[in-house]
Design a protein around this motif. Structure first.
Motif, PDB file in Angstrom:
ATOM      1  N   GLN A  13       2.278  -3.941  -4.497  1.00 13.13           N
ATOM      2  CA  GLN A  13       2.897  -2.628  -4.631  1.00 13.13           C
ATOM      3  C   GLN A  13       3.104  -1.986  -3.273  1.00 13.13           C
ATOM      4  O   GLN A  13       2.183  -1.908  -2.461  1.00 13.13           O
ATOM      5  N   VAL A  14       4.304  -1.511  -3.059  1.00 20.97           N
ATOM      6  CA  VAL A  14       4.629  -0.715  -1.885  1.00 20.97           C
ATOM      7  C   VAL A  14       5.089   0.649  -2.368  1.00 20.97           C
ATOM      8  O   VAL A  14       6.044   0.751  -3.143  1.00 20.97           O
ATOM      9  N   THR A  15       4.406   1.675  -1.923  1.00 25.60           N
ATOM     10  CA  THR A  15       4.756   3.035  -2.302  1.00 25.60           C
ATOM     11  C   THR A  15       5.013   3.844  -1.045  1.00 25.60           C
ATOM     12  O   THR A  15       4.145   3.945  -0.172  1.00 25.60           O
ATOM     13  N   VAL A  16       6.195   4.411  -0.963  1.00 26.09           N
ATOM     14  CA  VAL A  16       6.582   5.224   0.182  1.00 26.09           C
ATOM     15  C   VAL A  16       6.717   6.654  -0.305  1.00 26.09           C
ATOM     16  O   VAL A  16       7.635   6.988  -1.058  1.00 26.09           O
ATOM     17  N   SER A  17       5.807   7.488   0.116  1.00 22.93           N
ATOM     18  CA  SER A  17       5.769   8.854  -0.387  1.00 22.93           C
ATOM     19  C   SER A  17       5.028   9.747   0.588  1.00 22.93           C
ATOM     20  O   SER A  17       4.130   9.307   1.299  1.00 22.93           O
ATOM     21  N   SER A  18       5.414  11.011   0.589  1.00 23.26           N
ATOM     22  CA  SER A  18       4.707  12.007   1.378  1.00 23.26           C
ATOM     23  C   SER A  18       3.445  12.475   0.682  1.00 23.26           C
ATOM     24  O   SER A  18       2.587  13.090   1.295  1.00 23.26           O
TER      25      SER A  18
ATOM     26  N   GLY B 245       0.814  -1.193   0.000  1.00 28.58           N
ATOM     27  CA  GLY B 245       0.000   0.000   0.000  1.00 28.58           C
ATOM     28  C   GLY B 245       0.849   1.245   0.000  1.00 28.58           C
ATOM     29  O   GLY B 245       2.053   1.204  -0.248  1.00 28.58           O
ATOM     30  N   LEU B 246       0.205   2.346   0.287  1.00 30.54           N
ATOM     31  CA  LEU B 246       0.862   3.647   0.345  1.00 30.54           C
ATOM     32  C   LEU B 246       1.160   4.001   1.791  1.00 30.54           C
ATOM     33  O   LEU B 246       0.276   3.934   2.653  1.00 30.54           O
ATOM     34  N   VAL B 247       2.385   4.374   2.046  1.00 33.17           N
ATOM     35  CA  VAL B 247       2.795   4.729   3.399  1.00 33.17           C
ATOM     36  C   VAL B 247       3.751   5.912   3.336  1.00 33.17           C
ATOM     37  O   VAL B 247       4.485   6.084   2.360  1.00 33.17           O
ATOM     38  N   GLN B 248       3.727   6.730   4.363  1.00 32.47           N
ATOM     39  CA  GLN B 248       4.632   7.869   4.426  1.00 32.47           C
ATOM     40  C   GLN B 248       6.025   7.436   4.847  1.00 32.47           C
ATOM     41  O   GLN B 248       6.193   6.409   5.509  1.00 32.47           O
ATOM     42  N   PRO B 249       7.032   8.195   4.458  1.00 30.43           N
ATOM     43  CA  PRO B 249       8.380   7.875   4.922  1.00 30.43           C
ATOM     44  C   PRO B 249       8.430   7.747   6.437  1.00 30.43           C
ATOM     45  O   PRO B 249       7.834   8.544   7.161  1.00 30.43           O
ATOM     46  N   GLY B 250       9.135   6.733   6.892  1.00 30.62           N
ATOM     47  CA  GLY B 250       9.206   6.449   8.308  1.00 30.62           C
ATOM     48  C   GLY B 250       8.134   5.508   8.805  1.00 30.62           C
ATOM     49  O   GLY B 250       8.208   5.038   9.953  1.00 30.62           O
TER      50      GLY B 250
ATOM     51  N   ASN C  35       9.891  -1.590   8.508  1.00 32.39           N
ATOM     52  CA  ASN C  35       9.837  -0.406   9.348  1.00 32.39           C
ATOM     53  C   ASN C  35      10.740   0.677   8.784  1.00 32.39           C
ATOM     54  O   ASN C  35      11.614   0.421   7.961  1.00 32.39           O
ATOM     55  N   SER C  36      10.526   1.881   9.256  1.00 35.26           N
ATOM     56  CA  SER C  36      11.346   3.026   8.843  1.00 35.26           C
ATOM     57  C   SER C  36      11.469   3.104   7.335  1.00 35.26           C
ATOM     58  O   SER C  36      12.557   3.270   6.781  1.00 35.26           O
ATOM     59  N   LEU C  37      10.353   3.000   6.680  1.00 37.65           N
ATOM     60  CA  LEU C  37      10.357   2.941   5.225  1.00 37.65           C
ATOM     61  C   LEU C  37      10.840   4.243   4.603  1.00 37.65           C
ATOM     62  O   LEU C  37      10.573   5.332   5.114  1.00 37.65           O
ATOM     63  N   LYS C  38      11.536   4.086   3.510  1.00 36.94           N
ATOM     64  CA  LYS C  38      12.096   5.199   2.762  1.00 36.94           C
ATOM     65  C   LYS C  38      11.509   5.226   1.359  1.00 36.94           C
ATOM     66  O   LYS C  38      11.072   4.195   0.846  1.00 36.94           O
ATOM     67  N   PRO C  39      11.520   6.387   0.719  1.00 33.24           N
ATOM     68  CA  PRO C  39      11.046   6.428  -0.673  1.00 33.24           C
ATOM     69  C   PRO C  39      11.774   5.437  -1.579  1.00 33.24           C
ATOM     70  O   PRO C  39      11.166   4.916  -2.523  1.00 33.24           O
ATOM     71  N   GLU C  40      13.026   5.170  -1.288  1.00 34.91           N
ATOM     72  CA  GLU C  40      13.792   4.221  -2.080  1.00 34.91           C
ATOM     73  C   GLU C  40      13.277   2.794  -1.970  1.00 34.91           C
ATOM     74  O   GLU C  40      13.665   1.938  -2.766  1.00 34.91           O
ATOM     75  N   ASP C  41      12.426   2.532  -0.995  1.00 37.82           N
ATOM     76  CA  ASP C  41      11.835   1.212  -0.850  1.00 37.82           C
ATOM     77  C   ASP C  41      10.644   0.999  -1.774  1.00 37.82           C
ATOM     78  O   ASP C  41      10.103  -0.109  -1.836  1.00 37.82           O
ATOM     79  N   THR C  42      10.227   2.036  -2.448  1.00 37.14           N
ATOM     80  CA  THR C  42       9.087   1.933  -3.350  1.00 37.14           C
ATOM     81  C   THR C  42       9.380   0.931  -4.460  1.00 37.14           C
ATOM     82  O   THR C  42      10.372   1.056  -5.180  1.00 37.14           O
ATOM     83  N   ALA C  43       8.518  -0.053  -4.589  1.00 35.59           N
ATOM     84  CA  ALA C  43       8.717  -1.104  -5.581  1.00 35.59           C
ATOM     85  C   ALA C  43       7.547  -2.070  -5.504  1.00 35.59           C
ATOM     86  O   ALA C  43       6.729  -2.009  -4.585  1.00 35.59           O
ATOM     87  N   VAL C  44       7.494  -2.947  -6.473  1.00 32.44           N
ATOM     88  CA  VAL C  44       6.631  -4.109  -6.365  1.00 32.44           C
ATOM     89  C   VAL C  44       7.416  -5.185  -5.631  1.00 32.44           C
ATOM     90  O   VAL C  44       8.540  -5.509  -6.016  1.00 32.44           O
ATOM     91  N   TYR C  45       6.829  -5.716  -4.592  1.00 30.34           N
ATOM     92  CA  TYR C  45       7.482  -6.727  -3.789  1.00 30.34           C
ATOM     93  C   TYR C  45       6.917  -8.101  -4.112  1.00 30.34           C
ATOM     94  O   TYR C  45       5.702  -8.294  -4.139  1.00 30.34           O
TER      95      TYR C  45
END
Length: 127
Positions: free
Chosen positions: A122-127, A10-15, A84-94
């Motif tokens: 899909q994992v999306t890390v974004s503000s 899903g969509l999650v904010q950084p951190g 945990n502590s997700l970063k935008p760079e973690d955005t990807a299909v897992y």
């Protein structure tokens, strides 16, 4: 018919945090190494983590060490990836993948060795 189904993306904010699940059907996971891989647009598929058949050995890519935790519940035929502590760079299909193995260790350096793959989540890390 061996199938793996990922969920929890899903969509999650950084951190923030997400827990991915990989559920198997058609076979039991207790004799399979499970790996988590991810692929971002325009990038090669890369290994994230893997876990041995018993859960006694785990491996993590340097980029996720200290932030991600892989675990398995063979009774539930499910493997998890706590992120945990997700970063935008973690955005990807897992993707989760399974490899039948009699070895104690596991590897994430060569995705091609894994036999069975899920459809991805899909994992999306974004503000």
């Amino acid at each position: 018919q061996l199938q793996l189904v990922e969920s929890g993306g899903g969509l999650v904010q950084p951190g923030g945090s997400l827990r991915l699940s990989c559920a198997a059907s058609g076979f039991t996971l207790d004799s399979y190494v499970i790996g988590w891989f991810r692929q971002a647009p325009g990038k090669e598929r890369e290994g994230v983590s893997c876990i041995s058949t018993t859960g006694g050995y785990t491996k993590y890519a340097d980029a996720v060490k200290g932030r991600f935790t892989i675990s398995r519940d063979n009774a539930k035929n499910t493997v998890y990836l706590q992120m945990n502590s997700l970063k935008p760079e973690d955005t990807a299909v897992y993707y989760c993948a399974a490899l039948r193995s009699a070895y104690y260790y596991c590897s994430i350096t060569a995705p091609r060795i894994y036999n069975y793959w899920g459809q991805g989540t899909q994992v999306t890390v974004s503000s």
